[in-house]
Scaffold this motif. Structure first.
Motif, PDB file in Angstrom:
ATOM      1  N   ARG A 132      52.100  -2.784  64.286  1.00 10.05           N
ATOM      2  CA  ARG A 132      51.846  -1.558  63.528  1.00 10.05           C
ATOM      3  C   ARG A 132      52.949  -1.307  62.515  1.00 10.05           C
ATOM      4  O   ARG A 132      52.691  -0.992  61.350  1.00 10.05           O
ATOM      5  CB  ARG A 132      51.703  -0.348  64.457  1.00 10.05           C
TER       6      ARG A 132
ATOM      7  N   LEU B 224      52.626  -3.631  59.571  1.00  9.85           N
ATOM      8  CA  LEU B 224      51.539  -3.217  58.687  1.00  9.85           C
ATOM      9  C   LEU B 224      51.921  -1.997  57.858  1.00  9.85           C
ATOM     10  O   LEU B 224      51.567  -1.904  56.674  1.00  9.85           O
ATOM     11  CB  LEU B 224      50.272  -2.943  59.497  1.00  9.85           C
TER      12      LEU B 224
ATOM     13  N   LEU C   7      50.295   0.023  54.496  1.00  6.66           N
ATOM     14  CA  LEU C   7      49.210   0.775  55.118  1.00  6.66           C
ATOM     15  C   LEU C   7      49.737   2.114  55.621  1.00  6.66           C
ATOM     16  O   LEU C   7      50.918   2.239  55.974  1.00  6.66           O
ATOM     17  CB  LEU C   7      48.621   0.004  56.298  1.00  6.66           C
TER      18      LEU C   7
ATOM     19  N   GLU D 180      45.845   3.829  59.272  1.00  9.55           N
ATOM     20  CA  GLU D 180      45.231   2.548  58.941  1.00  9.55           C
ATOM     21  C   GLU D 180      45.847   1.416  59.764  1.00  9.55           C
ATOM     22  O   GLU D 180      45.135   0.542  60.263  1.00  9.55           O
ATOM     23  CB  GLU D 180      45.392   2.237  57.446  1.00  9.55           C
TER      24      GLU D 180
ATOM     25  N   THR E  14      44.586   1.702  63.467  1.00  9.53           N
ATOM     26  CA  THR E  14      43.213   1.247  63.673  1.00  9.53           C
ATOM     27  C   THR E  14      43.102  -0.265  63.469  1.00  9.53           C
ATOM     28  O   THR E  14      42.309  -0.915  64.154  1.00  9.53           O
ATOM     29  CB  THR E  14      42.220   1.990  62.753  1.00  9.53           C
ATOM     30  N   GLU E  15      43.900  -0.824  62.565  1.00 14.42           N
ATOM     31  CA  GLU E  15      43.877  -2.284  62.377  1.00 14.42           C
ATOM     32  C   GLU E  15      44.425  -2.994  63.607  1.00 14.42           C
ATOM     33  O   GLU E  15      43.888  -4.014  64.044  1.00 14.42           O
ATOM     34  CB  GLU E  15      44.676  -2.679  61.124  1.00 14.42           C
TER      35      GLU E  15
ATOM     36  N   ARG F   7      41.762  -2.886  66.203  1.00 12.79           N
ATOM     37  CA  ARG F   7      40.701  -3.859  65.894  1.00 12.79           C
ATOM     38  C   ARG F   7      41.138  -5.268  66.299  1.00 12.79           C
ATOM     39  O   ARG F   7      40.388  -6.010  66.927  1.00 12.79           O
ATOM     40  CB  ARG F   7      40.363  -3.817  64.396  1.00 12.79           C
TER      41      ARG F   7
ATOM     42  N   THR G 234      34.145  -3.490  67.130  1.00 16.29           N
ATOM     43  CA  THR G 234      35.106  -3.522  66.015  1.00 16.29           C
ATOM     44  C   THR G 234      34.469  -3.180  64.672  1.00 16.29           C
ATOM     45  O   THR G 234      35.177  -2.868  63.724  1.00 16.29           O
ATOM     46  CB  THR G 234      35.776  -4.898  65.906  1.00 16.29           C
TER      47      THR G 234
ATOM     48  N   LEU H  92      36.240  -1.454  61.390  1.00 14.13           N
ATOM     49  CA  LEU H  92      36.341  -2.192  60.134  1.00 14.13           C
ATOM     50  C   LEU H  92      35.747  -1.386  58.983  1.00 14.13           C
ATOM     51  O   LEU H  92      36.296  -1.384  57.874  1.00 14.13           O
ATOM     52  CB  LEU H  92      35.624  -3.536  60.274  1.00 14.13           C
TER      53      LEU H  92
ATOM     54  N   PRO I  10      38.445   2.163  58.011  1.00 16.24           N
ATOM     55  CA  PRO I  10      39.870   1.926  58.281  1.00 16.24           C
ATOM     56  C   PRO I  10      40.657   3.237  58.206  1.00 16.24           C
ATOM     57  O   PRO I  10      40.445   4.044  57.308  1.00 16.24           O
ATOM     58  CB  PRO I  10      40.286   0.959  57.170  1.00 16.24           C
TER      59      PRO I  10
END
Length: 175
Positions: free
Chosen positions: A58, A61, A66, A70, A73-74, A77, A117, A121, A124
């Motif tokens: 995280r 990212l 991000l 975002e 959540t990525e 996923r 997912t 997706l 986001p």
């Protein structure tokens, strides 16, 4: 048998073969293997095993631009896809070894997680959508795990995935 029904059967058979060949469980994932590829007797995931790794991802990212939501959540996923990949790997292994009951249980697990997912997706950064998708998958896993438990003498094989999705859902709430 006339030519028309025979041609329809041939088309149905070829469509069935094509769809079975396209199923994700029949393909090895590209890139490195999942970090937690469970074996036939894998233990349930523990929060202190996976959350630090997800937190590091995280942060990476976020550093790449991000927003926190975002990135969260990525990461969720990616974590859900790892659980999926682990079950797909188990399904392939059970099929290779001829363990039909275990293969069926893994297939039920994959079916229970299917589509978890996609909302993440499509939205986001929407933590509410991500939490809802994970929660629905957990409920399907729990329900199908209870049904599987009634059919077989082994412990619930879907409990591990349900627990992983619960940890992912809790990760969304961390701030």
């Amino acid at each position: 048998m006339s030519a028309e029904p025979m041609a329809r059967n041939d088309r149905n058979d070829s469509a069935r073969r094509a769809s079975m060949a396209a199923h994700p469980s029949n393909h090895m994932p590209k890139g490195p293997a999942p970090l937690h590829s469970p074996g036939p007797h894998a233990r349930e995931p523990r929060e202190d095993d996976v959350v630090p790794r997800w937190e590091r991802l995280r942060l990476v990212l976020v550093q790449q631009g991000l927003t926190d939501e975002e990135a969260r959540t990525e990461v969720v996923r990616i974590g859900a896809l790892e659980v999926w990949d682990g079950f797909a790997s188990e399904l392939r292994e059970h099929r290779r070894a001829g363990r039909q009951d275990e293969a069926n249980a893994a297939a039920v697990g994959l079916r229970s997680m299917q589509g978890a997912t996609l909302p993440i997706l499509r939205h986001p950064g929407d933590v509410v959508v991500a939490r809802s998708a994970l929660n629905r998958a957990r409920h399907r896993l729990r329900h199908n795990g209870v049904l599987l438990g009634r059919l077989q003498d082994r412990p619930d094989p879907l409990r591990r995935a349900e627990r992983a999705f619960g940890i992912l859902e809790a990760f969304l709430g961390l701030a």
